[in-house]
Write a protein that holds these residues in place. Structure first.
Motif, short mmCIF file in Angstrom:
data_model
loop_
_atom_site.label_atom_id
_atom_site.label_comp_id
_atom_site.label_asym_id
_atom_site.label_seq_id
_atom_site.Cartn_x
_atom_site.Cartn_y
_atom_site.Cartn_z
N MET A 1 0.78 -1.30 -0.04
CA MET A 1 0.05 0.04 -0.12
C MET A 1 0.90 1.27 0.04
SD MET A 1 -2.81 1.01 2.65
CE MET A 1 -4.30 1.80 2.32
N ASP A 2 0.50 2.32 -0.83
CA ASP A 2 1.53 3.54 -0.97
C ASP A 2 0.78 4.65 0.25
OD1 ASP A 2 2.61 5.64 -1.46
OD2 ASP A 2 1.62 5.95 -3.50
N TRP A 3 1.30 4.55 1.28
CA TRP A 3 0.87 5.51 2.56
C TRP A 3 0.86 6.87 1.98
CZ3 TRP A 3 -1.95 3.64 5.84
CH2 TRP A 3 -2.15 2.36 6.52
N THR A 4 1.99 7.24 1.15
CA THR A 4 2.52 8.49 0.79
C THR A 4 0.99 8.87 0.07
OG1 THR A 4 4.43 8.01 0.68
CG2 THR A 4 3.80 9.98 -0.50
N ALA A 5 0.63 8.44 -0.98
CA ALA A 5 -0.64 8.80 -1.63
C ALA A 5 -1.67 8.78 -0.73
CB ALA A 5 -1.03 7.82 -2.73
N SER A 6 -1.84 8.07 0.25
CA SER A 6 -2.98 7.83 1.19
C SER A 6 -3.07 9.12 2.20
CB SER A 6 -3.08 6.87 1.77
OG SER A 6 -3.16 5.46 1.17
N LEU A 7 -1.78 9.57 2.41
CA LEU A 7 -1.80 10.59 3.49
C LEU A 7 -1.86 11.97 2.58
CD1 LEU A 7 -0.66 11.59 6.15
CD2 LEU A 7 1.66 11.54 5.36
N GLN A 8 -1.59 12.01 1.42
CA GLN A 8 -1.77 13.11 0.54
C GLN A 8 -3.30 13.23 0.37
OE1 GLN A 8 0.74 12.35 -2.94
NE2 GLN A 8 2.57 13.57 -2.16
N GLY A 9 -3.88 12.19 0.18
CA GLY A 9 -5.24 12.46 -0.03
C GLY A 9 -6.05 12.79 1.12
N LEU A 10 -5.63 12.33 2.33
CA LEU A 10 -6.25 12.70 3.63
C LEU A 10 -6.07 14.12 3.68
CD1 LEU A 10 -7.42 12.10 6.43
CD2 LEU A 10 -5.23 11.41 7.21
N ILE A 11 -4.69 14.55 3.86
CA ILE A 11 -4.43 16.05 3.88
C ILE A 11 -5.22 16.90 2.79
CG2 ILE A 11 -2.81 17.86 3.71
CD1 ILE A 11 -0.56 15.69 4.82
N GLY A 12 -5.23 16.64 1.44
CA GLY A 12 -6.15 17.35 0.45
C GLY A 12 -7.61 17.43 0.99
N GLY A 13 -8.16 16.31 1.37
CA GLY A 13 -9.63 16.23 1.73
C GLY A 13 -9.81 17.12 3.10
N ILE A 14 -8.89 17.09 3.88
CA ILE A 14 -9.09 18.05 5.13
C ILE A 14 -8.85 19.57 4.72
CG2 ILE A 14 -7.74 18.81 7.24
CD1 ILE A 14 -7.09 15.66 7.66
N LEU A 15 -8.08 19.70 3.99
CA LEU A 15 -7.80 21.21 3.34
C LEU A 15 -9.20 21.42 2.58
CD1 LEU A 15 -4.27 21.42 2.20
CD2 LEU A 15 -5.25 22.54 4.26
N ILE A 16 -9.76 20.81 1.85
CA ILE A 16 -10.96 21.04 1.08
C ILE A 16 -11.99 21.29 2.09
CG2 ILE A 16 -12.80 20.21 -0.36
CD1 ILE A 16 -10.57 18.72 -1.97
N GLY A 17 -12.18 20.50 3.12
CA GLY A 17 -13.10 20.65 4.17
C GLY A 17 -13.16 22.03 4.76
N LEU A 18 -11.70 22.10 5.13
CA LEU A 18 -11.47 23.51 6.10
C LEU A 18 -11.85 24.74 5.21
CD1 LEU A 18 -8.24 22.56 7.94
CD2 LEU A 18 -10.77 22.93 9.05
N SER A 19 -11.49 24.68 3.85
CA SER A 19 -11.80 25.87 2.92
C SER A 19 -13.27 26.12 2.86
CB SER A 19 -11.07 25.25 1.61
OG SER A 19 -9.67 25.38 1.82
N ALA A 20 -13.87 24.88 2.25
CA ALA A 20 -15.42 24.84 2.34
C ALA A 20 -16.21 25.57 3.60
CB ALA A 20 -15.95 23.65 2.02
N THR A 21 -15.56 25.24 4.91
CA THR A 21 -16.14 25.69 6.04
C THR A 21 -15.80 26.85 6.19
OG1 THR A 21 -15.87 23.18 7.15
CG2 THR A 21 -16.11 25.21 8.49
N TRP A 22 -14.70 27.47 5.94
CA TRP A 22 -14.25 28.93 6.17
C TRP A 22 -15.15 29.62 5.12
CZ3 TRP A 22 -11.88 31.98 2.51
CH2 TRP A 22 -11.62 33.38 3.16
N LEU A 23 -15.18 29.25 3.94
CA LEU A 23 -15.99 30.26 2.97
C LEU A 23 -17.56 30.22 3.52
CD1 LEU A 23 -15.90 31.87 0.24
CD2 LEU A 23 -16.53 29.68 -0.99
N MET A 24 -17.90 29.12 4.14
CA MET A 24 -19.33 29.18 4.49
C MET A 24 -19.46 30.44 5.89
SD MET A 24 -22.77 28.43 4.35
CE MET A 24 -22.84 27.13 3.65
#
Length: 153
Positions: A1-24
């Motif tokens: 399993m590629d943990w780097t890709a999983s970690l990047q996806g997790l961080i990206g998802g968190i940033l998208i969620g935080l950005s959407a929350t901040w805009l709202m």
């Protein structure tokens, strides 16, 4: 399993969620990209353009900054070392796909970011239905392209 890709996806998802929350939280707006760009291009509301332009510049500058710092964009093309390759189905297919996505966001009153990220988080029934339709169409399209048409894309 590629943990780097999983970690990047997790961080990206968190940033998208935080950005959407901040805009709202700050502007009371939903982070639906088709609506943000569409209203910027077609309606040009007075006093409402600055945040839209900033949002779009953020979408564009993020990957450019990552590349400038020596990062890559992940597995976006089939060739190692390449950043952006030829469209898989050719330019004409890419243009047709873009038009169909535009029509779909108009018919669905939003896009995957507005319905899939923001709408699902708000438990919007309309967004739940729209996201189900998006996913169903995507699955159907991939099946047709790979197994009926035989594109192997």
């Amino acid at each position: 399993m590629d943990w780097t890709a999983s970690l990047q996806g997790l961080i990206g998802g968190i940033l998208i969620g935080l950005s959407a929350t901040w805009l709202m939280a700050t502007l009371g707006r939903i982070a639906g990209i088709s609506g943000i760009v569409g209203n910027l291009v077609t309606q040009r509301p007075k006093g409402d353009s600055a945040w839209r332009v900033t949002f779009v510049l953020g979408l564009i500058s993020g990957p450019l900054l990552l590349m400038a710092l020596g990062g890559d964009l992940g597995n976006v093309v089939g060739r190692p070392g390449a950043v952006v390759g030829e469209p898989a189905g050719g330019v004409a297919m890419m243009l047709l796909a873009g038009v169909l996505v535009g029509v779909g966001t108009g018919l669905g009153s939003g896009c995957t970011s507005g319905h899939g990220v923001c709408g699902l988080a708000r438990l919007s029934q309309r967004s739940i239905a729209a996201t189900g339709v998006f996913l169903g169409c995507a699955i159907f399209t991939v099946y047709i392209v790979r197994h009926v048409v035989g594109g192997g894309v």
